[in-house]
Design a protein around this motif. Structure first.
Motif, PDB file in Angstrom:
ATOM      1  N   UNK A  18     -18.640 -12.569  63.725  1.00 12.20           N
ATOM      2  CA  UNK A  18     -17.398 -13.359  64.120  1.00 12.20           C
ATOM      3  C   UNK A  18     -17.554 -14.597  63.701  1.00 12.20           C
ATOM      4  N   UNK A  19     -18.763 -15.381  63.768  1.00 14.95           N
ATOM      5  CA  UNK A  19     -18.795 -16.633  63.203  1.00 14.95           C
ATOM      6  C   UNK A  19     -18.623 -16.851  61.582  1.00 14.95           C
ATOM      7  N   UNK A  20     -19.047 -15.981  61.067  1.00 20.87           N
ATOM      8  CA  UNK A  20     -18.600 -15.713  59.543  1.00 20.87           C
ATOM      9  C   UNK A  20     -17.118 -15.700  59.192  1.00 20.87           C
ATOM     10  N   UNK A  21     -16.486 -14.901  60.024  1.00 23.67           N
ATOM     11  CA  UNK A  21     -14.861 -14.780  59.959  1.00 23.67           C
ATOM     12  C   UNK A  21     -14.087 -16.012  60.171  1.00 23.67           C
ATOM     13  N   UNK A  22     -14.854 -16.764  61.347  1.00 27.96           N
ATOM     14  CA  UNK A  22     -14.225 -17.839  61.739  1.00 27.96           C
ATOM     15  C   UNK A  22     -14.174 -19.115  60.441  1.00 27.96           C
ATOM     16  N   UNK A  23     -15.466 -18.935  59.905  1.00 22.68           N
ATOM     17  CA  UNK A  23     -15.695 -19.966  58.917  1.00 22.68           C
ATOM     18  C   UNK A  23     -14.782 -19.585  57.757  1.00 22.68           C
ATOM     19  N   UNK A  24     -15.050 -18.452  57.310  1.00 21.81           N
ATOM     20  CA  UNK A  24     -14.029 -17.841  56.036  1.00 21.81           C
ATOM     21  C   UNK A  24     -12.571 -18.313  56.318  1.00 21.81           C
ATOM     22  N   UNK A  25     -11.960 -18.093  57.546  1.00 20.89           N
ATOM     23  CA  UNK A  25     -10.691 -18.417  57.750  1.00 20.89           C
ATOM     24  C   UNK A  25     -10.616 -19.769  57.571  1.00 20.89           C
ATOM     25  N   UNK A  26     -11.289 -20.557  58.081  1.00 20.74           N
ATOM     26  CA  UNK A  26     -11.113 -22.127  57.764  1.00 20.74           C
ATOM     27  C   UNK A  26     -11.311 -22.499  56.467  1.00 20.74           C
ATOM     28  N   UNK A  27     -12.218 -21.734  55.508  1.00 16.72           N
ATOM     29  CA  UNK A  27     -12.445 -22.203  54.239  1.00 16.72           C
ATOM     30  C   UNK A  27     -11.057 -21.519  53.418  1.00 16.72           C
ATOM     31  N   UNK A  28     -10.526 -20.575  53.726  1.00 13.80           N
ATOM     32  CA  UNK A  28      -9.344 -20.338  52.982  1.00 13.80           C
ATOM     33  C   UNK A  28      -8.293 -21.443  53.342  1.00 13.80           C
ATOM     34  N   UNK A  29      -8.191 -22.057  54.342  1.00 17.19           N
ATOM     35  CA  UNK A  29      -7.179 -22.757  54.718  1.00 17.19           C
ATOM     36  C   UNK A  29      -7.191 -24.216  54.627  1.00 17.19           C
ATOM     37  N   UNK A  30      -8.348 -24.837  53.961  1.00 21.19           N
ATOM     38  CA  UNK A  30      -8.633 -26.061  54.012  1.00 21.19           C
ATOM     39  C   UNK A  30      -9.265 -26.659  52.721  1.00 21.19           C
ATOM     40  N   UNK A  31      -8.891 -27.602  52.394  1.00 22.43           N
ATOM     41  CA  UNK A  31      -9.716 -28.170  51.046  1.00 22.43           C
ATOM     42  C   UNK A  31     -11.051 -28.638  51.312  1.00 22.43           C
ATOM     43  N   UNK A  32     -11.463 -28.709  52.533  1.00 22.64           N
ATOM     44  CA  UNK A  32     -12.531 -29.123  52.971  1.00 22.64           C
ATOM     45  C   UNK A  32     -12.972 -28.563  54.218  1.00 22.64           C
ATOM     46  N   UNK A  33     -14.084 -27.926  54.296  1.00 23.03           N
ATOM     47  CA  UNK A  33     -14.478 -27.599  55.771  1.00 23.03           C
ATOM     48  C   UNK A  33     -15.898 -28.083  56.047  1.00 23.03           C
ATOM     49  N   UNK A  34     -16.138 -28.497  57.326  1.00 17.63           N
ATOM     50  CA  UNK A  34     -17.368 -29.150  58.027  1.00 17.63           C
ATOM     51  C   UNK A  34     -17.591 -27.990  58.919  1.00 17.63           C
ATOM     52  N   UNK A  35     -18.674 -27.264  58.952  1.00 20.16           N
ATOM     53  CA  UNK A  35     -19.358 -26.585  60.071  1.00 20.16           C
ATOM     54  C   UNK A  35     -20.600 -27.140  60.414  1.00 20.16           C
ATOM     55  N   UNK A  36     -20.223 -27.752  61.880  1.00 20.99           N
ATOM     56  CA  UNK A  36     -21.326 -28.298  62.572  1.00 20.99           C
ATOM     57  C   UNK A  36     -22.074 -27.219  63.398  1.00 20.99           C
ATOM     58  N   UNK A  37     -23.461 -27.170  62.871  1.00 20.18           N
ATOM     59  CA  UNK A  37     -24.092 -26.302  63.887  1.00 20.18           C
ATOM     60  C   UNK A  37     -24.782 -27.233  64.904  1.00 20.18           C
ATOM     61  N   UNK A  38     -24.438 -26.900  66.274  1.00 20.38           N
ATOM     62  CA  UNK A  38     -24.791 -27.847  67.339  1.00 20.38           C
ATOM     63  C   UNK A  38     -25.780 -27.084  68.263  1.00 20.38           C
TER      64      UNK A  38
END
Length: 369
Positions: A18-38
């Motif tokens: 589910x996390x990977x799907x979330x990041x992949x979705x953002x990566x497909x829609x954005x010129x840049x993606x920041x993933x904060x591991x909190x």
């Protein structure tokens, strides 16, 4: 429409499909993606590991994985606590700016959580919900921590390698270690389902020795050279331990929640002692680094000694078996000793492995609302 800078925030404790799907979705829609591991300091999976796992799964150049320690309480109704969390997230974003990287403002926050809209508002960004009901990937970090076996299909290879319970079969020569390791893995694989991928890792030291002897016979063109003619160096035992550990990790990444190993660095250190008469600190370092959870010692009792041309001798077998038992007890390593015919040994090994798996996995509880 392509967004300039997407933000994804999570604990990733541990990361799942589910996390990977979330990041992949953002990566497909954005010129840049920041993933904060909190991560909070109370959690038991190291922040560095979670960061490395996500970087392996998302190597795209426009996706940046940023580790952040966030020990603020969880209270979605408190503006003060919200501000503390956002300050931690912004500090992670500022790391890139501090390195001279131009980071545009966040204009989209991607989330599957109920708090996603509020998080986006605090960044003056658009909220992009991604499968909030989790219909595509019915899994959560809480579910993984509660039952990794049930969630195994949703875990990436490095997470599987981290969570796999590793059972090591050790023993002196000609005591049935290989036979038992192979049979134990086959027993679990025969259960089907998630267990069908159960694997065993053959002893790399045997392969190394065969190759070493073959090379020695070729070098002087003397095919009469035999095992007793070989000279050993400490670095070779370290190489054996490192290579065996690498083979274990490779198998664990694609296997089931149980990995069966025919020997390990602990055993290699004792063979170093046998051949060189000295401790092996570099091999012991491998043993300390690679986690194992149960050792099964194969007793020589009731097993006829078979000389296959690669073994020392029956008297050495008894001595080595004693050394294994002595060191397992001295180091307080969880272990059992199996004796009797093969069927009894296998039954005891299955029972011990089952008890290990039944104890489950231990995760520190994350900060809760």
């Amino acid at each position: 429409m392509t967004r300039e800078h997407g933000l994804v925030i999570g604990k990733f404790y541990p990361p799942h499909a589910g996390h990977h799907h979330l990041i992949d979705t953002a990566a497909a829609a954005c010129a840049r993606v920041t993933v904060v591991v909190a991560a909070s300091t109370v959690e038991s999976v190291p922040l560095a590991l979670r960061t490395a796992w996500l970087r392996e799964a998302h190597p795209q150049p426009h996706v940046e994985i940023v580790p952040v320690v966030d020990d603020a309480e969880i209270d979605y109704g408190s503006d003060e606590i919200w501000s503390a969390h956002v300050a931690a997230f912004r500090a992670g974003l500022a790391l890139r700016s501090g390195l001279g990287v131009a980071v545009p403002p966040v204009d989209a926050v991607f989330s599957s959580e109920p708090y996603g809209a509020e998080l986006a508002a605090r960044f003056s960004a658009v909220h992009v919900p991604v499968d909030p009901p989790r219909e595509r990937f019915p899994v959560s970090g809480t579910a993984v921590r509660a039952d990794p076996v049930a969630a195994w299909e949703w875990l990436s290879p490095p997470v599987r390698a981290y969570l796999a319970r590793r059972v090591v079969v050790v023993g002196a020569e000609s005591t049935g270690t290989t036979t038992l390791a192979r049979a134990l893995a086959a027993h679990y694989a025969g259960r089907g389902g998630v267990w069908a991928a159960t694997r065993w890792v053959p002893e790399y030291g045997r392969t190394f020795t065969e190759e070493k002897l073959a090379a020695a016979r070729r070098a002087p063109s003397d095919p009469s050279l035999w095992l007793d003619d070989l000279a050993w160096e400490s670095a070779e035992f370290t190489a054996i331990a490192e290579r065996h550990a690498a083979l274990e990790d490779a198998a664990a990444r694609t296997g089931s929640p149980l990995l069966v190993c025919d020997t390990d660095a602990f055993a290699t250190a004792l063979w170093h002692e046998r051949y060189l008469g000295a401790p092996a600190p570099d091999v012991e370092a491998v043993h300390a680094r690679v986690p194992h959870h149960l050792w099964i010692l194969t007793s020589p009792d009731g097993v006829p000694f078979e000389q296959d041309g690669w073994r020392d001798g029956e008297s050495i077998r008894a001595w080595m078996s004693g050394r294994f038992r002595e060191e397992l007890e001295k180091r307080d390593l969880p272990h059992i000793v199996v004796t009797g015919p093969h069927e009894e040994r296998l039954a005891a090994a299955v029972e011990a492995a089952g008890a290990l798996l039944a104890r489950g996995w231990s995760f520190s509880a994350p900060l809760a609302p």
